[in-house]
Design an enzyme around this catalytic site. Structure first.
Site, mmCIF file in Angstrom:
data_model
loop_
_atom_site.group_PDB
_atom_site.id
_atom_site.type_symbol
_atom_site.label_atom_id
_atom_site.label_comp_id
_atom_site.label_asym_id
_atom_site.label_seq_id
_atom_site.Cartn_x
_atom_site.Cartn_y
_atom_site.Cartn_z
ATOM 1 N N TYR A 6 0.863 -1.068 0.150
ATOM 2 C CA TYR A 6 -0.058 -0.067 -0.027
ATOM 3 C C TYR A 6 0.842 1.139 0.041
ATOM 4 O O TYR A 6 0.509 2.382 -0.262
ATOM 5 C CB TYR A 6 -0.761 0.032 1.133
ATOM 6 C CG TYR A 6 -2.052 -0.978 1.099
ATOM 7 C CD1 TYR A 6 -2.147 -1.787 0.000
ATOM 8 C CD2 TYR A 6 -2.918 -1.284 2.327
ATOM 9 C CE1 TYR A 6 -3.180 -2.764 -0.062
ATOM 10 C CE2 TYR A 6 -3.680 -2.272 2.337
ATOM 11 C CZ TYR A 6 -4.005 -3.069 1.211
ATOM 12 O OH TYR A 6 -5.116 -3.972 1.036
ATOM 13 N N LYS A 40 3.431 -15.131 1.345
ATOM 14 C CA LYS A 40 3.492 -16.000 0.323
ATOM 15 C C LYS A 40 5.166 -16.209 0.008
ATOM 16 O O LYS A 40 5.342 -16.133 -1.106
ATOM 17 C CB LYS A 40 2.749 -15.547 -0.931
ATOM 18 C CG LYS A 40 1.564 -15.570 -0.857
ATOM 19 C CD LYS A 40 0.663 -16.830 -1.172
ATOM 20 C CE LYS A 40 0.758 -16.996 -2.526
ATOM 21 N NZ LYS A 40 0.142 -18.264 -2.673
ATOM 22 N N ASP A 71 -2.712 -17.992 1.268
ATOM 23 C CA ASP A 71 -4.031 -18.592 0.685
ATOM 24 C C ASP A 71 -4.406 -19.834 1.380
ATOM 25 O O ASP A 71 -5.703 -19.940 1.634
ATOM 26 C CB ASP A 71 -3.429 -19.041 -0.866
ATOM 27 C CG ASP A 71 -2.506 -19.678 -1.064
ATOM 28 O OD1 ASP A 71 -1.580 -19.997 -0.015
ATOM 29 O OD2 ASP A 71 -2.392 -20.353 -1.972
ATOM 30 N N ASP A 113 -5.231 -7.120 5.659
ATOM 31 C CA ASP A 113 -6.656 -6.438 5.251
ATOM 32 C C ASP A 113 -7.548 -7.457 4.948
ATOM 33 O O ASP A 113 -8.529 -7.450 5.156
ATOM 34 C CB ASP A 113 -6.039 -5.565 4.037
ATOM 35 C CG ASP A 113 -7.179 -4.544 3.930
ATOM 36 O OD1 ASP A 113 -8.246 -4.613 4.837
ATOM 37 O OD2 ASP A 113 -7.004 -3.780 3.008
ATOM 38 N N ASP A 169 -10.739 -9.185 7.440
ATOM 39 C CA ASP A 169 -12.176 -9.121 7.009
ATOM 40 C C ASP A 169 -12.883 -10.468 6.996
ATOM 41 O O ASP A 169 -14.026 -10.701 7.373
ATOM 42 C CB ASP A 169 -12.242 -8.332 5.658
ATOM 43 C CG ASP A 169 -12.644 -6.896 5.793
ATOM 44 O OD1 ASP A 169 -11.940 -6.562 7.013
ATOM 45 O OD2 ASP A 169 -12.881 -6.256 4.899
#
Ligand code: NAD
Length: 369
Positions: A142, A193, A226, A250, A254
């Protein structure tokens, strides 16, 4: 009695309604002798734009810098959709995070026994769920440079974001996760990852080395982001503390939030680095937004806001016993069947925002005797 300075930033939409309930709790805690809280109020988001043409004023930023903790409700709403980008409501929140150096975002996902049916998962998968997601908040994709859209001149454009982490950024967030795990079930799951990203490889290397050096008493596992997303909805109770980067955090926080039923239930903490006295800059806020669809109707659930005060008691003021007592008051009130509209079932008569806040404070009064 210890004395603390709190800056309250109600913001927009349902913000002032839920902040009023947090204020009731803080006033009660002061009156009950738990600690002495001095509160000041400021403006953030659309409310600050309307008053000063900025998403937060310099004087309110100064108050935030000098406060022991900042409590923020929510910012934003359709009224400010057209304001210039750099003074949009969210800019106030981003400025607070940046200027206070709040690199660690703590998002608990707790499923209260009375609300297991509100989860999208089967009750036995979420009953007793208590996860803490620690998300890196000031680095990663970001913020990394270059970050741009380039016109390639042949009718095509190229969009670039850069995922970048340095050793110190990974170390300091992992340290927060390990320290938290020691106060909970002593397990950290670190997620990235590493199979396809160099920054993920470095993340894993740094977390592993820090663990071996300073935290070998904590159980550490690594899980690809993942796979972690899949495990969160398959068997969420296997996790205690999850530590991950800004982007994955993020998304995953959620997902975890919906395991608990409603956005109106979820608090968060954003912490900065510890100074020489061990004090950290800190901002506490609900995970949800300003809910303009229900603003001004006394329909908002104040529990995420009240839970944000609980996190402040725990992480800024070292008042763990008081935090446990408020948590118990929330659980008791829910167990007694009180529901705001967002968590009400078809046979419930929903209570208002202030009725829920009053009930929690009344229950707390009983608990503290
Ligand atoms: P939202 O979280 O405000 O609302 C999503 C849904 O959840 C709505 O139906 C809302 O009524 C409900 N809801 C949220 N909080 C609730 C509560 N405490 N009690 C009961 N129901 C609740 O998200 P949105 O609608 O996408 O965004 C609305 C505004 O909030 C936008 O301007 C957005 O930019 C802003 N926003 C701010 C923050 C923040 O302040 N940190 C975070 C997210 C969104």
């Amino acid at each position: 009695m210890a004395a603390y300075k709190l800056l309250l930033l109600p913001g927009d939409g349902i913000g002032p309604e839920i902040m009023a309930e947090a204020e009731k709790l803080v006033a009660f805690l002061s009156a009950a002798g738990v600690a002495s809280f001095e509160t000041e109020k400021g403006l953030v988001g659309g409310a600050a734009y309307d008053a000063h043409g900025q998403a937060i004023s310099e004087s309110d930023m100064a108050l935030a810098q000098s406060a022991d903790a900042v409590l923020l409700a929510a910012v934003g709403g359709p009224k400010w959709d057209g304001v210039p980008y750099d003074v949009r409501p969210e800019a106030g929140l981003l400025r607070l995070r940046k200027d206070l150096g709040l690199f660690a975002n703590l998002r608990p996902a707790i499923c209260y026994p009375a609300l297991v049916d509100a989860s999208s998962l089967k009750p036995d998968l979420v009953d007793g769920l208590d996860i803490m997601i620690v998300r890196e908040l000031t680095g990663g994709v970001y913020f990394g440079e270059p970050k741009e859209i380039t016109d390639l001149g042949n009718g095509q454009k190229r969009g670039v974001d850069t995922q970048v982490y340095e050793t110190y950024e990974i170390e300091r967030i992992a340290r927060v996760a390990f320290e938290l795990a020691r106060t909970r079930s002593n397990k950290v799951t670190s997620s990235e990852k590493a199979n396809v990203m160099k920054s993920g490889l470095l993340w894993r290397e740094v977390v592993t080395a820090l663990h071996a050096r300073d935290y070998s008493d904590v159980k550490l596992e690594h899980m690809l982001a993942d796979a972690l997303g899949m495990q969160l909805v398959r068997r969420p109770k296997q996790f205690d503390v999850i530590v991950t980067d800004n982007l994955f955090g993020d998304l995953l926080s959620d997902v975890a939030s919906m395991l608990t039923g409603s956005l109106g239930m979820l608090p968060s903490a954003s912490l900065g680095g510890a100074d020489a006295t061990g004090r950290r800059k800190a901002l506490y806020e609900p995970c949800h937004g300003s809910a303009p669809d229900i603003a001004g109707k006394s329909l908002a659930n104040p529990i995420a806001m009240i839970g944000s005060v609980v996190m402040a008691l725990r992480y800024s003021f070292g008042l763990g016993a008081a935090a446990d007592a408020v948590d118990k008051a929330i659980a008791d009130v829910l167990a007694a069947g009180l529901r705001t509209a967002d968590i009400a079932g078809p046979n419930d008569t929903p209570v208002s925002t202030s009725q829920m806040g009053d009930a929690i404070v009344a229950e707390l009064k009983k608990i503290l005797g």
